[in-house]
Write an enzyme that holds these catalytic residues in place. Structure first.
Site, PDB file in Angstrom:
ATOM      1  N   ASN A  19       2.760   3.630  -0.170  1.00 24.50           N
ATOM      2  CA  ASN A  19       1.948   3.753  -1.384  1.00 24.50           C
ATOM      3  C   ASN A  19       2.461   2.920  -2.552  1.00 24.50           C
ATOM      4  OD1 ASN A  19       2.113   6.907  -0.139  1.00 24.50           O
ATOM      5  ND2 ASN A  19       0.136   5.895  -0.205  1.00 24.50           N
ATOM      6  N   ILE A  42       2.186   1.777  -7.989  1.00 22.82           N
ATOM      7  CA  ILE A  42       2.194   3.022  -7.226  1.00 22.82           C
ATOM      8  C   ILE A  42       0.767   3.542  -7.098  1.00 22.82           C
ATOM      9  CG2 ILE A  42       3.057   5.392  -7.147  1.00 22.82           C
ATOM     10  CD1 ILE A  42       5.337   4.401  -9.049  1.00 22.82           C
ATOM     11  N   CYS A  43       0.386   3.890  -5.876  1.00 24.15           N
ATOM     12  CA  CYS A  43      -0.929   4.472  -5.635  1.00 24.15           C
ATOM     13  C   CYS A  43      -0.759   5.946  -5.305  1.00 24.15           C
ATOM     14  CB  CYS A  43      -1.638   3.759  -4.480  1.00 24.15           C
ATOM     15  SG  CYS A  43      -3.264   4.462  -4.099  1.00 24.15           S
ATOM     16  N   VAL A  44      -1.186   6.802  -6.215  1.00 28.00           N
ATOM     17  CA  VAL A  44      -1.149   8.242  -5.987  1.00 28.00           C
ATOM     18  C   VAL A  44      -2.363   8.837  -6.698  1.00 28.00           C
ATOM     19  CG1 VAL A  44       0.327   8.636  -8.004  1.00 28.00           C
ATOM     20  CG2 VAL A  44       0.284  10.328  -6.166  1.00 28.00           C
ATOM     21  N   LEU A  70      -0.984   0.977   0.067  1.00 27.54           N
ATOM     22  CA  LEU A  70      -1.021  -0.332  -0.580  1.00 27.54           C
ATOM     23  C   LEU A  70      -0.178  -1.313   0.221  1.00 27.54           C
ATOM     24  CD1 LEU A  70      -0.646   0.565  -4.381  1.00 27.54           C
ATOM     25  CD2 LEU A  70      -2.707  -0.128  -3.168  1.00 27.54           C
TER      26      LEU A  70
END
Length: 207
Positions: free
Chosen positions: A89, A96-98, A131
């Site tokens: 991620n 950061i992908c959250v 990602l």
């Protein structure tokens, strides 16, 4: 990643609330997280997150940054790891992908909640919103390979005791890095570090 301050775009109420939360976090930080506020720019929030035990990131110290936009808190901040990390991620630029910073964002969620969520992401990655596609695929299909790669990145990029790196060890024990009981271990540590350095060089050629 933008370095432009958005302080002038935030309301005095938001700035006061933000300043109070950051002060509270500095005085009583969450376990494994240290906050480094910028006295000149309150929208520049940096922190170090300790790699959680039992994960490939254990033993590492990961520097990250939150970027607050002009519409905060109506819109979520963006999060970036400044320390290189192998994680499904986290993109190559550190983004950061959250979900907390995307569709699940709510204006009442604070900085502490974001930091704890990112720490939890190190414990439970989400390969479904990867990602880093390679890391996501390895996590799902070849966990041991994923874990080995993540541990290697942690060893190379996220080790907090930089003074123990071979290139920074002084010719004789110094007060900065090696004193007391550590001085007696200097010779042994040097051999271990030499060995690790050779191993890292071999691996880096393959990365």
């Amino acid at each position: 990643m933008s370095n432009v301050s958005n302080v002038e775009n935030l309301s005095p109420q938001v700035i006061r609330s933000l300043a109070k939360e950051i002060a509270d976090l500095c005085n009583d930080p969450p376990e494994g997280i240290k906050i480094f506020p910028n006295d000149e720019d309150i929208t520049d929030i940096q922190a170090h997150i300790e790699g959680p035990a039992g994960t490939p990131y254990a033993g590492g110290s990961f520097r990250m940054k939150l970027v607050l936009g002009k519409n905060f808190p109506s819109e979520p901040p963006k999060g970036f790891f400044l320390t290189k990390i192998f994680h499904p991620n986290v993109a190559s630029n550190g983004e950061i992908c959250v979900n907390t910073l995307k569709k699940d964002w709510k204006a009442e969620l604070g900085i502490k909640h974001i930091l704890l969520t990112i720490k939890c992401l190190l414990i439970v990655p989400n390969p479904e919103s990867a990602l880093n596609e390679e890391a996501g695929k390895l996590l799902l299909e070849q966990y041991e390979d994923y874990s080995t790669r993540a541990k290697l990145y942690t060893e190379i990029h996220a080790k907090p005791m930089k003074c123990m790196e071979e290139k920074e060890i002084p010719s004789s024990p110094s007060k900065n890095c090696l004193e007391g009981p550590m001085a007696k271990k200097h010779a042994g540590d040097k051999k271990v570090i030499d060995k690790k350095k050779k191993e890292k060089k071999k691996v880096l050629k393959r990365l």
